[in-house]
Design a protein around this motif. Structure first.
Motif: not given
Length: 286
Positions: A99-105, A232-242
């Protein structure tokens, strides 16, 4: 004989196919096949008959199933009994996160652990969800914080919360493209790997909006996907903080949710260190 080969053997029986066992164990089908073949080679016995519809146990495989399950249960019982006889909460703990840094301290967790359990040495790693689950099954990792959930009976999972996932495009595309679903369906997308929980969400989005975008890049790693979108290589699904990155833009589309889970081996649930870390993490997530 490796215990995880036996666990793979039982998983194939329960799922009825190599691909089903691969999904349950968060491994690749080729890895599952190699585990089964290793058992067959070691004991010189054919365990499964392969058909176009999946696999079925041979006569020998059916006879050995009972012993495989008893062996795995005995190993689990041994681990529980050994853990129950440990007095001090001490040792080394390997914890991996997808998980991303924003989701677990992580710093807050490490600080609280050091104060309350100074005899536990912590080692942290970052990896993809599928690799973390595989590492826990193989006892290469002790515990993980991952996206999604697992229905593998060898694991215990505690839901910690959920992540908001958003569709992200390169910021410099903003004035050049239409961000409706029909238009986005004609643009290149950066997919995740087959065993990343984000991919199922993406596939459902494509199906819901009846689009089949061109997909020429795949990456299980969220940070890599962010870099590719920024480039600029494309579209993706990312966690909101990103999506707060200055080189990324999140169009006004409905976000999707993905659960976040704490995962560890079921047979280790009574170990003092597992209990200590589990309680600390769950307390921080509330």
């Amino acid at each position: 004989m490796d215990l995880y080969h036996l666990r793979t053997f039982v998983a194939v029986i329960d799922c009825g196919s190599i691909s089903g066992a691969a999904r349950r164990l968060a491994r690749t089908p080729s890895s599952v096949s190699s585990h089964v073949k290793a058992l067959e080679h070691e004991f010189q016995v054919e365990l499964f008959e392969r058909t176009s519809r999946g696999v079925s146990l041979t006569h020998a495989g059916a006879r050995l199933e009972t012993y495989a399950r008893k062996t795995l249960q005995a190993a689990d019982d041994f681990a529980v009994q050994a853990a129950s006889r440990r007095q001090a909460v001490a040792g080394k703990m390997k914890l991996a996160l997808s998980v991303s840094d924003a989701l677990f301290d992580l710093p807050a967790f490490a600080l609280k652990m050091r104060k309350r359990y100074p005899a536990i040495g912590l080692k942290f790693a970052r990896s993809e969800t599928a690799r973390i689950l595989d590492g826990i099954i193989k006892d290469e990792l002790d515990i993980g914080i991952v996206y999604g959930q697992s229905d593998d009976p060898e694991l215990r999972a505690h839901r910690l919360g959920h992540a908001q996932l958003v569709v992200c495009i390169p910021a410099h595309w903003a004035d050049k493209i239409d961000t409706s679903w029909n238009a986005l369906g004609d643009l290149p997308w950066i997919n995740t790997g087959d065993y990343c929980p984000f991919q199922d969400l993406l596939d459902n989005m494509f199906l819901t909006h009846n689009i089949q975008p061109p997909q020429y890049i795949r990456s299980d790693d969220e940070r890599t996907r962010l870099q590719l979108v920024c480039g600029g290589l494309g579209i993706s699904l990312l966690e909101q903080s990103e999506a707060k990155h200055p080189d990324v833009l999140a169009p006004d589309l409905t976000p999707v949710c993905c659960s976040i889970s704490l995962v560890y081996r079921a047979r280790r649930q009574h170990e003092p260190m597992i209990r200590a870390v589990r309680e600390m993490i769950t307390s921080l997530s509330h």
